[in-house]
Structure formats: C-alpha cells, structure tokens
Design an enzyme around this catalytic site. Structure first.
Site, PDB file in Angstrom:
ATOM      1  N   HIS A 289       3.379  -2.889   8.472  1.00  0.00           N
ATOM      2  CA  HIS A 289       3.534  -1.951   9.579  1.00  0.00           C
ATOM      3  C   HIS A 289       4.915  -2.012  10.191  1.00  0.00           C
ATOM      4  O   HIS A 289       5.548  -0.991  10.468  1.00  0.00           O
ATOM      5  CB  HIS A 289       2.481  -2.264  10.655  1.00  0.00           C
ATOM      6  CG  HIS A 289       1.136  -1.791  10.265  1.00  0.00           C
ATOM      7  ND1 HIS A 289      -0.022  -2.389  10.685  1.00  0.00           N
ATOM      8  CD2 HIS A 289       0.760  -0.767   9.473  1.00  0.00           C
ATOM      9  CE1 HIS A 289      -1.056  -1.752  10.172  1.00  0.00           C
ATOM     10  NE2 HIS A 289      -0.609  -0.772   9.432  1.00  0.00           N
TER      11      HIS A 289
ATOM     12  N   ARG B 188       3.086  10.709  -2.403  1.00  0.00           N
ATOM     13  CA  ARG B 188       2.089   9.759  -2.934  1.00  0.00           C
ATOM     14  C   ARG B 188       0.937   9.692  -1.946  1.00  0.00           C
ATOM     15  O   ARG B 188       1.059   9.081  -0.900  1.00  0.00           O
ATOM     16  CB  ARG B 188       2.686   8.359  -3.041  1.00  0.00           C
ATOM     17  CG  ARG B 188       3.975   8.253  -3.801  1.00  0.00           C
ATOM     18  CD  ARG B 188       4.424   6.786  -3.815  1.00  0.00           C
ATOM     19  NE  ARG B 188       5.680   6.620  -4.491  1.00  0.00           N
ATOM     20  CZ  ARG B 188       6.861   6.649  -3.896  1.00  0.00           C
ATOM     21  NH1 ARG B 188       6.943   6.825  -2.582  1.00  0.00           N
ATOM     22  NH2 ARG B 188       7.963   6.496  -4.594  1.00  0.00           N
TER      23      ARG B 188
ATOM     24  N   ARG C 161       0.898  14.399  -5.346  1.00  0.00           N
ATOM     25  CA  ARG C 161       0.244  13.685  -6.453  1.00  0.00           C
ATOM     26  C   ARG C 161      -1.144  13.259  -6.014  1.00  0.00           C
ATOM     27  O   ARG C 161      -1.299  12.655  -4.948  1.00  0.00           O
ATOM     28  CB  ARG C 161       1.065  12.458  -6.841  1.00  0.00           C
ATOM     29  CG  ARG C 161       0.471  11.709  -8.025  1.00  0.00           C
ATOM     30  CD  ARG C 161       1.358  10.585  -8.476  1.00  0.00           C
ATOM     31  NE  ARG C 161       1.343   9.487  -7.527  1.00  0.00           N
ATOM     32  CZ  ARG C 161       2.123   8.404  -7.630  1.00  0.00           C
ATOM     33  NH1 ARG C 161       2.998   8.321  -8.620  1.00  0.00           N
ATOM     34  NH2 ARG C 161       2.057   7.444  -6.754  1.00  0.00           N
TER      35      ARG C 161
ATOM     36  N   GLU D 277       4.250   9.744 -17.518  1.00  0.00           N
ATOM     37  CA  GLU D 277       4.549   8.332 -17.331  1.00  0.00           C
ATOM     38  C   GLU D 277       3.930   7.477 -18.425  1.00  0.00           C
ATOM     39  O   GLU D 277       4.134   6.269 -18.472  1.00  0.00           O
ATOM     40  CB  GLU D 277       4.040   7.866 -15.956  1.00  0.00           C
ATOM     41  CG  GLU D 277       2.569   8.131 -15.716  1.00  0.00           C
ATOM     42  CD  GLU D 277       2.160   7.935 -14.267  1.00  0.00           C
ATOM     43  OE1 GLU D 277       2.699   7.036 -13.614  1.00  0.00           O
ATOM     44  OE2 GLU D 277       1.293   8.696 -13.794  1.00  0.00           O
TER      45      GLU D 277
ATOM     46  N   ASN E  93       9.326   4.740 -13.557  1.00  0.00           N
ATOM     47  CA  ASN E  93       8.949   3.328 -13.377  1.00  0.00           C
ATOM     48  C   ASN E  93       7.915   2.906 -14.405  1.00  0.00           C
ATOM     49  O   ASN E  93       8.057   1.884 -15.069  1.00  0.00           O
ATOM     50  CB  ASN E  93       8.392   3.089 -11.980  1.00  0.00           C
ATOM     51  CG  ASN E  93       9.405   3.400 -10.903  1.00  0.00           C
ATOM     52  OD1 ASN E  93      10.527   3.770 -11.221  1.00  0.00           O
ATOM     53  ND2 ASN E  93       9.021   3.248  -9.654  1.00  0.00           N
ATOM     54  N   ASP E  94       6.862   3.704 -14.529  1.00  0.00           N
ATOM     55  CA  ASP E  94       5.823   3.347 -15.489  1.00  0.00           C
ATOM     56  C   ASP E  94       6.236   3.684 -16.915  1.00  0.00           C
ATOM     57  O   ASP E  94       5.987   2.911 -17.832  1.00  0.00           O
ATOM     58  CB  ASP E  94       4.507   4.035 -15.139  1.00  0.00           C
ATOM     59  CG  ASP E  94       3.752   3.270 -14.055  1.00  0.00           C
ATOM     60  OD1 ASP E  94       3.982   2.045 -13.958  1.00  0.00           O
ATOM     61  OD2 ASP E  94       2.965   3.881 -13.321  1.00  0.00           O
TER      62      ASP E  94
ATOM     63  N   CYS F 220      10.943  11.567 -10.731  1.00  0.00           N
ATOM     64  CA  CYS F 220      10.643  11.011  -9.417  1.00  0.00           C
ATOM     65  C   CYS F 220      10.605   9.489  -9.397  1.00  0.00           C
ATOM     66  O   CYS F 220      10.209   8.878  -8.425  1.00  0.00           O
ATOM     67  CB  CYS F 220       9.326  11.582  -8.887  1.00  0.00           C
ATOM     68  SG  CYS F 220       7.941  11.244  -9.975  1.00  0.00           S
TER      69      CYS F 220
END
Lengths: 213, 841
Positions: B461, B569, B606, B704, B727-728, B775
């Site tokens: 947070h 996301r 997404r 991905e 990334n993936d 992205c």
C-alpha cells in the site's frame, strides 16, 4: 616418545591422503552409503590443515582438541561426530605438553576408540570404522607392552588396520546408512573402516619419516 | 514454554518445516533450527556445535525437545548434549518421532502451554495419526498404531454437552484443529470430542493428534463434553470459536496454498564495490542530499500497572476509538482524489476491529493484571509474526499494515505522538526501515526529495501511494543498507539505475549531484514535451500507450503523455480480498478507467490473469508444481466461464455507457480454439445488452506463449488486434525463469531466437494489417527502441512514468539505422553479440 612436530606431520599427511583418496572413498561409499564420505573427510582434514597454521604455539593436547572441534563442525556426515569423538576423548586422556610418551599415545587411541564405540554403539564386525581401529589398537597395545620401537609398533598397527579394513568386505553392515541394505552390503569394503586405516597409516608414516631423517 | 529444536542435514528442509510448523499457531514459540554445515559448496550435513547453540537459544527450565532427521543428525545431537551444561542437559529430550509430524504436533502442544513430557508424548503419538489414515489401504495390518483410537475414554457423569456441525470447507484440518486444541487448553476443564459421523470414540480435545484422528470433515457432526470447574466458560469459548469457523472465517485466504516468490529482500545481501545497494525502484529519478530518519522512538512499555484492569481496558478502547476516527479522517481526505487508495484505510479499520485479537488482549489484561499497552503489544506481535511468516508476499504485506495501525494504537495508549517525519528546512532524503501508508501524506507536505526504505515491495500500500507522488524512491534495500545512515549526513538515491549510496564518497556525491542536475533538467525538458507525439527524425510516428494496474492510474497515464492505455491489468481488482468483486464493482472501476480516455483513444483491457505468480484464495485454485506453466489466464477462465462472463458484462456495459473504444485482450492463449471459446462467452454477454454499439469493442489476444507466436498466421484472421507480452514470451521461449537469480541472465530478450520470433509476429501482423503493440518490460526500455522499431513495431505500451523520457528518445531515432540494426541483430548468434550491436563501445 612422539613430538609435536610428528603429530603435526601426521595430521598433514592424513590431509594429503584424504585429498588423494577422496574419489576412492566416495566410490566405496556410493556402493553402500550416500556417496559423501570422501568429500566429507577431505573437507574436514583440509580445514584441520588450515587451522594447524594458527596452532604453532599450542601443545599436543590443544592441537588434538582443535582437530576434534574442526571435524565436528566441518565434516557434515556421521563421520564428523565419530572422528570428532575419537580426537576429543583421545585428547582428553593425555597431558598438555609438546611431547607425549608411547603409553600416552596408546591412551589416546584407547580412550578415543572407546568414545567412538559409545557414540556409534558399534561392535566389532558391524562393518564400521571400528573394524580397522580395534585391531590396530590391539596390535599397538601388544607392541608397546613388549617395549618395541614406536615406529615399528605403529607400522604393525597400520598393517592390522589394513587387514581389519579388508575383512569388512564380506560383512553385513549393522550401523549407519549401509545397514539399510542388509545382505546387499556384502562384498563391499566399508568406507569408514578404510578412512580409519588411512588415519592410522598416516601416523605410522609421519613417525617413521621423522625418525629416519 | 517448552523449546523446540529441529536438526536436519539440509537447511531448506529444516527451515521449511519451521515455517510449516509456525503456521499452526500464533503464539511465539521458542523454536530454533540447526541444519547444514558452513560449506557453501556442499552445505549438507550436521554440526554438533550448531546444535548446541540452537538448544541454548531456546533453552529454559521448562525443557527442550529436539527433533532430528537421520544418521549423523542423531550422532551430532548426541554429541551436542555432551557440550551442554550439566544442569541443562537433563531438561533436553531427544524425540524419536518422525520429524515432520513430530515437530507439528510438538509446536501445537507447546503453544498450548503443555509440559515437556506431554510435548514428547504428543510427538511420539504423531505417527499413529498417519498410520490410522492409511489403515484402510493395509487392512491386514490392523490395530497397528491406532492404539490411541481404540482406547476408550469414559466421559464423567457431570459433563455438559455441546453438539456442532462443521462448516469449514476442508473440515477440521490441521490449522482449525490447532485452533480448537489451543482454545481447549486454555481451560482447566477436561474437554472431550467425538465425531458422530465417523463412529469414533471420544478423545481429549486438548490433543491435536487425537482431534486430527477424528477425521472431522465438512458437514460432520461432532459432540464435545466439558467437565471441570470452568466447564461453562469452556463451552462458551468453544462456541465462540465455532462461530468463527475455528479461525478460518476471517483468514480463509491464509490457508490457501501459496506460491513462493523468489525475488524478495533476502536476495540482496551486499552493496556493490562502489558502495551502492540495490532494491526495488518505486519511482525513478535522482536525489542527493542530507538524510532524515523518521523519529520512531520505541516506546518503553511497563508490564505492571497501578490502575485496575477495568481502567486499563477502557484506556485501550479509548485509544482504538481515537485511531479509528483518525483513520476515517485520512480516508476522507484521500477519497477526494483516489478512492481506490482510500480503501487501504478500510483494511486498517478492519484490522483493529479484530474481535479475536481484542478478546485475547482483554483476557490478558483481566487475568494477568498487566497494563493495556503490554497486553496489546504482546498479542499484536504474535499476530504480526504469523502474518510475516507467510509465503505469499501479498499476505506478508498485511503485516506492514498491521504494524502501522497497531503501533498507532500503542502510542495512543501511552499518550506519545505517532511517528512524525520532522519537517526539514533543506530538501532531504527520507531513510527509513519501512514506509508506512500514513507517512506518504506527510511526505507530500514537506521537502522530501527521495525515499530509501529497507523493507517494502512494489505492490504494498505504501508503495502504491508513493508511486503517485513521483518522488525518486527505492524500497526493499535490506536492513544493512540503511542501518548506519545518520540523520543529516548526505546520501544519494539513484532510482534511475537502482542504486542507493548510504555513505557516498565526496567524489561520488559530486558526480551524482551533477547527474541529478542533468536529470532534473532533462526530466523537465522531457516533461514539457510529454504530450507531443513521438515522431522520429524521418517522420515515422510511434503510438505510446500506458500500462496500468488500477483504474485511477489511467488518468495519470494520459497526463504523462500516453495516447491511450495499452494494458489495463484487471487482476489487481481481484487480489487481496475475501471474495470476488461483483459486476457493479467491476463496472465502476472499468468506467473510471474508460472515462479518463479521450474519445479518440483506446483502452486495452486484459481479462483477469490470475495464476502464475498471482494466486487468489477465493478462486479455489489448486496448488501447482509449476504455476507459470499452469492453470492461469484464459485457461482458468475457460474452466470458469461464469466468471469470464461477469467480467465481460461489466466491461461491455462500461464501454457502452462511457462510449469509449475498448479492446478486450485475453491472456495466456495457446491455440486459436481457446480464443474462439472466449469469443462465444463474449457473444452471449453482448446479446444481453440492448442497442449495443459494435464499433466500440475489439477482441484480441496477448501473444505470450511461443505456440501462439509460431502460429501467428493462423491466429491473425480471427482477432482484431494482438499485443506482445514480452515478459512471459521471453521466459517461455528461453525456458528461464525471470525471477530466478541463477538463470535470470538467460532470460535475455536480446536472444536472436526471441528476436526472430518477435520479427515473425510483427511482420505477419503488419502484412495482414492487424494492429500489434508490445506491453512487456522490453517495450518501455528506450535502449530497445531502435531494435524494436527496426523490426517494425510502432505501438509501445509502458508504465506511465517512463513515457516522457521514452518519447524524448524516440524523437531522436533514425529509422534507416534502426532497420539496419534489426537486420544485423537477426543475423547474430547469441544475445551478447546483439548487445554489442546495441551499444558498440
């Protein structure tokens, strides 16, 4: 009479042997154990050799206690507490001095081996390090009783240890990881008995080399 | 309390067991581990000296029980006993119990305050539970081990009875059973339990093993008997616990299987040779200046009190009331500009309303006659500890929240001010152990130009709030990085290169101050031009989009110069809560994001990508060996089409009402058949909206998975757009986990194999006129732009903070050179060769 230098030579020689025989010991251990004995012994004795450098001013009792502590903390496997006990109890039985008598040396082995047996609860014939240590001790006792030269006495003791080691081959293991194998532990030489033989023979070498020089 | 020592050949084994065992209880148990030897190359083994130290660490005259794995562990422990003081030795017991079952039983029993003998006994019984549960498979071996089960217990005549039906979804499995046993042990009465549905014999409810042996599952009816002087209280206590579903009602998330996150602060042990420490960058930038440390005086708490229990209790209640009203005020203030962030304070309010906690504190005050401050701190610390020991980082972060909110209460009780960041006259850098959400408000009003924190994570947070301030900041630096920093001494934060210098040399300080000035100038320049398009020297136009996690960030992204949102996301909305957001709540969030767009801009949303490294309790996920190759993204949704349906409904309705163009993107698509299935769920959702404007919605996938990239020509005819998740795609193509330090370097996007795949996707998409964006991390890295532009990419989506700088660099790009570079890169043999092409030095 055994001098401090001879003790130091013994330990260094043992370090050399364990380094050289590391693969062989591990090979033996692979057959009936967890394939770490060579590495463990080598690691312990390399640490001992390193620590010896800081012990140039110590007496023999101190040096042997240092060996005990080093092995306990650095060997890792069961050999750690067992060899640690050998040196700890052995060192406890002798006086703090730069020289020890032949009978002191005998005490060292007697008390040390007693400690190992108590710790590991092993008897002769269980296919353990005891199987080479006990015959060596017996021979040493006899020779010293007969007032033989210490170099000769140790040489004979080493031969007895070797014989004891070889005689572990047909035995069924009763202690340690090898005991899980039962019958299948037959036909393999015990790695612990082998490393114990090396320890005795290193001492014999160190003492005889020194007196011949 | 009885101490426990775990001796094992392998530190992972021992520490894993410790973690498992400590989850059984919230009580602070003296538990130590002695495992492995000090040889980094081959740490497997046991060390008698370590064992001795571990025993001494947990030793008290209440006794210690040692659990060992095998072989040398036993020998070494035997030896360690010899090293112990003789008086201690007789209180140390070696248990022959199987190590895992034994330790778990022992911990629970010890936590209940049992004697060392009963801990030993309980541990030794541990095997019988397992044997009993396997008995059916070995019918010939009857009676073995189930002795405890067959032994008849007779219930005293004056016992009172209680009948309960179990509602917990997994029945009374280990953790709720532990709660029951701990509660039972708090009473003097004998308490017995019997599972009526399994025709078991009554057994003591004070023994975990006995309770577990009852095999109590959901819907089973159990009977409890209470006999003894406090039987009424005991019954009442168990009723309350049952009402609370044996502690699972409020913490069901905690009992779900978790993923181990591999990148945490423990992987950053030392500074580099320049004396700089690495952490996690929250907000990029450079700052040099004197350090200030927040004044967190640890208050002195005395156990004794001269006032009555009643007065102490009301003191605590006053304090809680005051903190609650402060929290509400803060929440209101924040609500005006960021309602989602304001919800953080709801979590805080929830945490101090924990009735179980209050009950324990009340008990401590009234029964032990201790001060309110002492009782509060003692009970709260136990809870914090159990949170902090959790594997899932999102849950661990609750420990930070709890620490803050309970700390405030404690200060209120003691009537000393909650920590203040003292207003510096000169611009200063805040160096702190951890950043608390309430600190951020204080930061804004003062001349704090940088923040360095030892603890923290990007999703905490405090970090979310901090990111909003734009102050250069690095968290998770580790305790060592900050421990010697003195107030007033110069420090440097280089949150461009992820470096924190706690003790910069004069030379370093000078150089970095100059860089700071350049960075400021540069960032001012890039900021000024941030809304201008990114057009290269030869007039090629790039479209720059923002990646966002929360709906409010859409506004920030557009403000930073984004020409739309390339990746929203949505899973953040589903994380960190007890139940899933309903359609109305989803609709509200999506609408907020959409309304931040201009009418000519597009928002790519997404669908929930849960699984992999993000795990949510209420979704009933399973524990997976390899979650990244598991049940995640669209795979999960297609098995739960009702959830996908709700999310699509919410998106469609929001798009319809806000009249914004929205691209719906499905994650983790392997084959086109999956997309088609998702599309049919979409069609059902569409049919439920009247006067639906088809123009508003496009459907596409995130590329991905290598399979989707390789067969991209088969996919493109069916989709409206694609976006490449690098990334993936990188880690799947190169089979290297980007979070695993050992192989991180292999997961290099410059690998020619990856570039070849990328080229194929971009080229094939261009040929079929399908929009393609990127992205992932790679897309937002300006050093990659020449290569990516050369490969034909035009749409880049990145975190909003990067946009001004990215655009600024893109404007200097020479496309002819970029294309040459891309061709050369595709021809390279390995990533190192590509790297040399990118920065020839």
């Amino acid at each position: 009479m055994i001098t401090k230098q001879e003790i130091i030579n013994w330990l260094e020689r043992a370090g050399e042997i364990y380094e050289k025989q590391r693969g062989y010991l591990t090979e033996l251990d692979k057959a009936i154990g967890d394939a770490d004995h060579g590495n463990n012994m080598n690691r312990g004795f390399q640490k001992v050799t390193e620590n010896l450098a800081d012990h140039s001013d110590s007496d023999i009792k101190n040096i042997l206690s240092m060996v005990a502590k080093t092995l306990i903390s650095s060997v890792g496997g069961a050999a750690g507490p067992l060899y640690g006990t050998l040196f700890l109890k052995g060192a406890g039985s002798i006086d703090a001095s730069d020289e020890i008598s032949d009978s002191d040396l005998l005490h060292f082995w007697e008390e040390g081996i007693k400690g190992v047996q108590a710790r590991g609860r092993a008897e002769a014939g269980d296919k353990t390090m005891i199987d080479s240590l006990l015959p060596a001790l017996e021979t040493l006792k006899q020779s010293i009783g007969n007032n033989e030269e210490i170099t000769k006495a140790l040489e004979k003791a080493a031969q007895s240890a070797k014989k004891g080691m070889e005689e572990t081959i047909p035995l069924i293991a009763k202690k340690g990881r090898a005991s899980y194998l039962g019958e299948r532990s037959k036909e393999h030489q015990d790695p612990g008995a082998t490393s114990s033989y090396y320890l005795v023979s290193a001492l014999a070498e160190a003492v005889s080399n020194n007196s011949s020089e | 309390m009885t101490g426990i020592v775990i001796v094992s050949h392998h530190p992972d084994l021992a520490n894993g067991l410790k973690e498992l065992a400590l989850q059984m209880t919230s009580v602070d148990i003296p538990l130590a581990v002695a495992a492995g030897i000090d040889d980094p190359d081959d740490p497997i083994g046991t060390d008698a000296v370590k064992i001795q130290q571990a025993i001494e660490k947990v030793y008290s005259d209440d006794g210690v029980v040692v659990f060992m794995d095998l072989g040398s562990a036993i020998l070494s422990t035997d030896m360690a006993l010899e090293f112990l003081d003789e008086n201690q030795r007789k209180n140390v017991h070696l248990s022959a119990a199987p190590i895992v079952e034994g330790v778990l039983s022992a911990v629970t029993q010890a936590a209940a305050g049992a004697s060392v003998q009963s801990v030993m006994e309980e541990a030794n019984n541990a095997l019988s539970q397992k044997q009993a549960s396997l008995e059916e498979e070995y019918p010939s071996d009857s009676n073995s081990g189930s002795e405890t089960d067959t032994k008849k217990t007779s219930i005293p005549e004056n016992a009172i009875k209680l009948e309960l039906t179990i509602a917990n979804s997994l029945g009374l499995h280990a953790r709720p059973a532990a709660q029951l046993v701990q509660a039972a042990n708090r009473f003097k009465s004998d308490i017995y339990i019997k599972n009526e549905d399994k025709e078991k014999n009554p057994v003591s409810a004070k023994s975990l093993n006995q309770v577990l042996l009852q095999e109590i599952r959901k819907h089973d009816t159990i009977t409890l008997w209470f006999a003894g002087e406090d039987k009424e209280e005991a019954k009442e206590g168990i009723i309350q616990l049952a009402d609370d579903h044996f502690g699972e009602k409020t913490s069901s998330r905690l009992s779900e299987p978790k993923n181990v996150e591999t990148t945490e602060s423990d992987s950053i042990p030392d500074p580099d040779e320049e004396g700089a420490w690495k952490g996690t960058v929250i907000s990029p930038g450079l700052a040099t200046g004197p350090a200030i440390r927040p004044s967190t005086v640890t208050p002195k708490i005395s156990k004794e009190t001269s006032s009555s229990s009643k007065e102490e209790w009301s003191k605590l209640q006053e304090a809680i009331k005051a903190v609650k009203s402060e929290l509400s005020d803060q929440k209101k203030k924040l609500e005006q500009h960021d309602s989602e962030a304001a919800e953080i304070f709801d979590v805080h309010l929830l945490l101090i309303n924990d009735s179980q906690l209050l009950e324990r504190v009340h008990k401590k005050i009234t029964e032990n006659g201790v001060s309110a401050a002492y009782a509060w701190k003692h009970e709260v610390d136990a809870v914090i500890e159990s949170y902090a020991g959790m594997q899932e980082s999102l849950i661990r972060e609750r420990a930070d929240d709890l620490r803050e909110v309970t700390g405030r209460v404690l200060h209120k009780i003691l009537d000393i001010p909650w920590r203040k960041i003292s207003a510096p006259k000169t611009p200063s850098i805040l160096v702190t152990d951890e950043l608390l959400p309430s600190d951020i408000e204080q930061l804004k009003s003062q001349s704090i130009i940088g923040v360095a924190a030892a603890k923290g994570s990007p999703t905490s947070h405090a970090s979310i709030l901090l990111r909003g301030t734009g102050i250069p900041s690095i968290v998770a630096l580790g305790d060592k990085a900050i421990e010697k920093v003195q107030e007033g001494k110069d420090v440097v934060i280089d949150a461009v290169n992820n470096q924190f210098y706690p003790h910069p040399t004069n030379q370093q300080f000078k150089i970095l101050s100059e860089q700071e000035a350049t960075w400021k100038e540069r960032s001012q320049a890039t900021e000024e031009d941030r809304k201008k398009p990114a057009e290269t020297t030869d007039g090629t136009r790039f479209r720059i989009l923002g990646n966002i996690t929360r709906s409010e960030e859409a506004k920030t992204a557009i403000e930073k110069g984004a020409e739309g949102i390339g990746l929203y996301r949505t899973e953040y909305l589903f994380l960190n809560r007890e139940e899933q957001p309903d359609i109305d709540e989803q609709y509200r969030h999506y609408s907020v994001a959409m309304e931040s767009m201009e009418h000519d801009q597009t928002l790519t949303i997404r669908t929930m990508d849960i699984g992999g490294d993000k795990n949510v309790g209420y979704l009933n996920q399973i524990h997976e060996q390899n979650p990244n190759l598991g049940w995640r993204g669209l795979r999960y949704h297609l098995d739960h089409p009702e959830l996908l349906h709700i999310q699509l409904q919410a998106i469609l309705q929001a798009a319809h009402d806000t009249e914004r163009h929205v691209e719906i993107m499905f994650p983790m698509v392997t084959s086109i058949s999956e997309f088609k299935k998702a599309r049919s769920v979409f069609k059902t959702a569409v049919s439920e909206i009247s006067n639906y404007n088809k123009e508003l919605i496009s459907l596409g996938i995130m590329v991905e998975i290598p399979a989707a990239a390789i067969l991209i020509d088969k996919i493109l005819p069916h989709v409206d757009f694609i976006s490449i998740g690098t990334n993936d795609l990188v880690q799947y193509t190169l089979a290297a986990d980007r979070n695993n330090e050992k192989v991180q370097a292999i997961a290099n996007p410059l690998h020619p194999a990856f570039l070849t795949l990328l080229h194929k996707v971009i080229k094939t998409a261009a040929e079929s006129d399908t929009p393609v964006a990127m992205c992932g991390e790679m897309g937002g890295d300006p050093t990659m732009t020449p290569l990516l532009a050369g490969l034909g990419l035009r749409d880049f989506s990145m975190s909003p903070g990067r946009i001004p700088e990215f655009k600024w660099q893109a404007r200097k790009l020479d496309m002819a050179k970029a294309e040459e570079l891309a061709l050369a890169a595709l021809d390279c043999d390995d990533p190192e060769e590509v790297a040399r092409l990118l920065s020839p030095e």
